[in-house]
Write a protein that holds these residues in place. Sequence first.
Motif, short mmCIF file in Angstrom:
data_model
loop_
_atom_site.label_atom_id
_atom_site.label_comp_id
_atom_site.label_asym_id
_atom_site.label_seq_id
_atom_site.Cartn_x
_atom_site.Cartn_y
_atom_site.Cartn_z
N GLN A 102 77.46 -17.48 51.00
CA GLN A 102 78.08 -16.39 51.26
C GLN A 102 79.62 -16.36 51.41
OE1 GLN A 102 76.11 -13.81 54.00
NE2 GLN A 102 74.25 -13.98 53.12
N LYS A 103 79.92 -17.27 52.31
CA LYS A 103 81.57 -17.29 52.53
C LYS A 103 82.24 -17.82 51.38
CE LYS A 103 83.22 -18.71 56.53
NZ LYS A 103 83.69 -19.32 57.53
N VAL A 104 81.78 -18.74 50.62
CA VAL A 104 82.15 -19.49 49.43
C VAL A 104 82.30 -18.35 48.40
CG1 VAL A 104 81.99 -21.23 47.44
CG2 VAL A 104 82.03 -21.88 49.96
N ASP A 105 81.22 -17.65 48.13
CA ASP A 105 81.20 -16.65 46.97
C ASP A 105 82.22 -15.40 47.17
OD1 ASP A 105 79.12 -18.10 45.55
OD2 ASP A 105 77.59 -16.65 46.63
N GLY A 106 82.50 -15.17 48.53
CA GLY A 106 83.19 -13.85 48.95
C GLY A 106 84.80 -14.79 49.13
#
Length: 241
Positions: free
Chosen positions: A150-154
């Motif tokens: 989620q952090k990488v995607d965001g």
Amino acid sequence: MSPMISVEVPDTVTINISNSQNDTISFERKYSRSLKIYEFKAKLEPITGGSAGTMRLELYSGERLVCRLDGDSQPLGSYPIEDGMRVHVIDQFPCLQENVPKFELSLEEYDKKEDSLRSFLKKNKLGKYNAEEMAKQEEERKRQEEEDRQKVDGTAIGARCRVTAKNNPVRLGTVMYKGPLDGKPGLFFGVKFDEPLGVNDGTMNGKRYFDCGPKYGSFVAPKAVEVGDFPPEEFSLDDEL
């Protein structure tokens, strides 16, 4: 104001091994600091002839006893161990006794032995024999994996960030890459630091992921990266000694 100086602790330590059976010392063997003591004992079995289930370990600096490595579930690096120190193994060393014929055990016979590594792990509910702990580790792994995704995607390429990693100073930089690395499990951020506090130039194992100067780049686990409004710090000659 003097600049921050950081001393990075290496992931491995090079030590000497001795045992109570004889005066032989095995010099300069390298071990990971993340090894649990029971895992470390298992690696000492073929070196010393002792049994991981019964051996006791002492850490020496020269002839001075530093401490005993008696926490079987503790990592080797949690003790004050440094390159050049000596680990002394105390055991009965049945494998080193003379005139004892060599033999091999079946899996069934091995399971019955009370002084084997497997028996030791089972008795102390360590490693894969601690079902509750293994379930917790798997649950935590999945949770961290989803949080990382989620952090990488965001996170956008070019975002400013602050990196807080173990045994390193807090560093400011820019996200230059996000995603997997060849041969490495999980996801990573490729960060270009404002100062030469990294370990590479944006390459890993010969493959280039982003461009930056030598020592300005690093690949960092998402949990160590905080994205936000972190403007580059300004430095002047007055800040230097």
